[in-house]
Structures are given as C-alpha cells and as structure tokens.
Scaffold this motif. Sequence first.
Motif, PDB file in Angstrom:
ATOM      1  N   LYS A 250     -35.513   4.403 -14.328  1.00  0.00           N
ATOM      2  CA  LYS A 250     -35.064   5.758 -13.982  1.00  0.00           C
ATOM      3  C   LYS A 250     -35.233   6.712 -15.163  1.00  0.00           C
ATOM      4  O   LYS A 250     -35.647   7.856 -14.994  1.00  0.00           O
ATOM      5  CB  LYS A 250     -33.616   5.746 -13.533  1.00  0.00           C
ATOM      6  N   HIS A 251     -34.939   6.250 -16.366  1.00  0.00           N
ATOM      7  CA  HIS A 251     -35.105   7.107 -17.536  1.00  0.00           C
ATOM      8  C   HIS A 251     -36.579   7.398 -17.802  1.00  0.00           C
ATOM      9  O   HIS A 251     -36.925   8.517 -18.193  1.00  0.00           O
ATOM     10  CB  HIS A 251     -34.460   6.463 -18.764  1.00  0.00           C
ATOM     11  N   ALA A 252     -37.439   6.419 -17.594  1.00  0.00           N
ATOM     12  CA  ALA A 252     -38.871   6.640 -17.791  1.00  0.00           C
ATOM     13  C   ALA A 252     -39.405   7.652 -16.783  1.00  0.00           C
ATOM     14  O   ALA A 252     -40.165   8.562 -17.138  1.00  0.00           O
ATOM     15  CB  ALA A 252     -39.633   5.318 -17.666  1.00  0.00           C
TER      16      ALA A 252
ATOM     17  N   ARG B 291     -33.709   1.647 -17.119  1.00  0.00           N
ATOM     18  CA  ARG B 291     -34.897   1.943 -17.932  1.00  0.00           C
ATOM     19  C   ARG B 291     -35.963   2.627 -17.090  1.00  0.00           C
ATOM     20  O   ARG B 291     -36.612   3.572 -17.542  1.00  0.00           O
ATOM     21  CB  ARG B 291     -35.457   0.658 -18.542  1.00  0.00           C
TER      22      ARG B 291
ATOM     23  N   ALA C 118     -37.686   9.957 -15.208  1.00  0.00           N
ATOM     24  CA  ALA C 118     -37.111  11.263 -15.523  1.00  0.00           C
ATOM     25  C   ALA C 118     -37.874  11.921 -16.673  1.00  0.00           C
ATOM     26  O   ALA C 118     -38.117  13.128 -16.647  1.00  0.00           O
ATOM     27  CB  ALA C 118     -35.635  11.119 -15.873  1.00  0.00           C
ATOM     28  N   GLY C 119     -38.265  11.127 -17.652  1.00  0.00           N
ATOM     29  CA  GLY C 119     -39.039  11.668 -18.766  1.00  0.00           C
ATOM     30  C   GLY C 119     -40.397  12.172 -18.330  1.00  0.00           C
ATOM     31  O   GLY C 119     -40.857  13.236 -18.764  1.00  0.00           O
ATOM     32  N   MET C 120     -41.053  11.436 -17.436  1.00  0.00           N
ATOM     33  CA  MET C 120     -42.355  11.886 -16.936  1.00  0.00           C
ATOM     34  C   MET C 120     -42.213  13.172 -16.129  1.00  0.00           C
ATOM     35  O   MET C 120     -43.037  14.075 -16.233  1.00  0.00           O
ATOM     36  CB  MET C 120     -43.013  10.796 -16.100  1.00  0.00           C
ATOM     37  N   LYS C 121     -41.165  13.262 -15.316  1.00  0.00           N
ATOM     38  CA  LYS C 121     -40.949  14.475 -14.528  1.00  0.00           C
ATOM     39  C   LYS C 121     -40.634  15.655 -15.445  1.00  0.00           C
ATOM     40  O   LYS C 121     -41.049  16.784 -15.180  1.00  0.00           O
ATOM     41  CB  LYS C 121     -39.818  14.264 -13.533  1.00  0.00           C
ATOM     42  N   ARG C 122     -39.910  15.385 -16.488  1.00  0.00           N
ATOM     43  CA  ARG C 122     -39.561  16.442 -17.438  1.00  0.00           C
ATOM     44  C   ARG C 122     -40.814  17.025 -18.075  1.00  0.00           C
ATOM     45  O   ARG C 122     -40.886  18.208 -18.364  1.00  0.00           O
ATOM     46  CB  ARG C 122     -38.633  15.871 -18.504  1.00  0.00           C
ATOM     47  N   TRP C 123     -41.794  16.194 -18.322  1.00  0.00           N
ATOM     48  CA  TRP C 123     -43.020  16.651 -18.954  1.00  0.00           C
ATOM     49  C   TRP C 123     -44.091  17.005 -17.930  1.00  0.00           C
ATOM     50  O   TRP C 123     -45.257  17.096 -18.251  1.00  0.00           O
ATOM     51  CB  TRP C 123     -43.543  15.604 -19.919  1.00  0.00           C
TER      52      TRP C 123
END
Length: 60
Positions: free
Chosen positions: A34-36, A32, A38-43
């Motif tokens: 790591k996914h969070a 969870r 990754a989402g912040m880095k994506r945005w």
Amino acid sequence: MADSGNQATPACRRPLTAWQEERITHRTVRARDKHALAGMKRWKILRDYRRVADTLAGTG
C-alpha cells in the motif's frame, strides 16, 4: 524506568500461535504494498496511465 504492571513487556507476552504469526506477516506485506502504490500515485506514475496496458509504452 519501566512500570512493573506494563503488559507490553516481553516477559509478560505469551507466544503467538501459527495463525497469529501468519496474520502479522500478511499485514506487514500488505502495508508495504500500500505504501509503494501510494508513493507511485503521489508521483503521478499510475495516475497518468489508467488506460489499456498496450498504451503504457507510448506506442499506442
């Protein structure tokens, strides 16, 4: 229809030991996180702020 030789059926599973349960919990929490991240880095939330913490507020 399920295959009677399928080892993944709940009736064939042995109960997990305490350390196995802890390992599953740890992996779940870590995934969870790591996914969070990754989402912040994506945005570009973290990508643009790789500086000192004082500059995050934009007052530096």
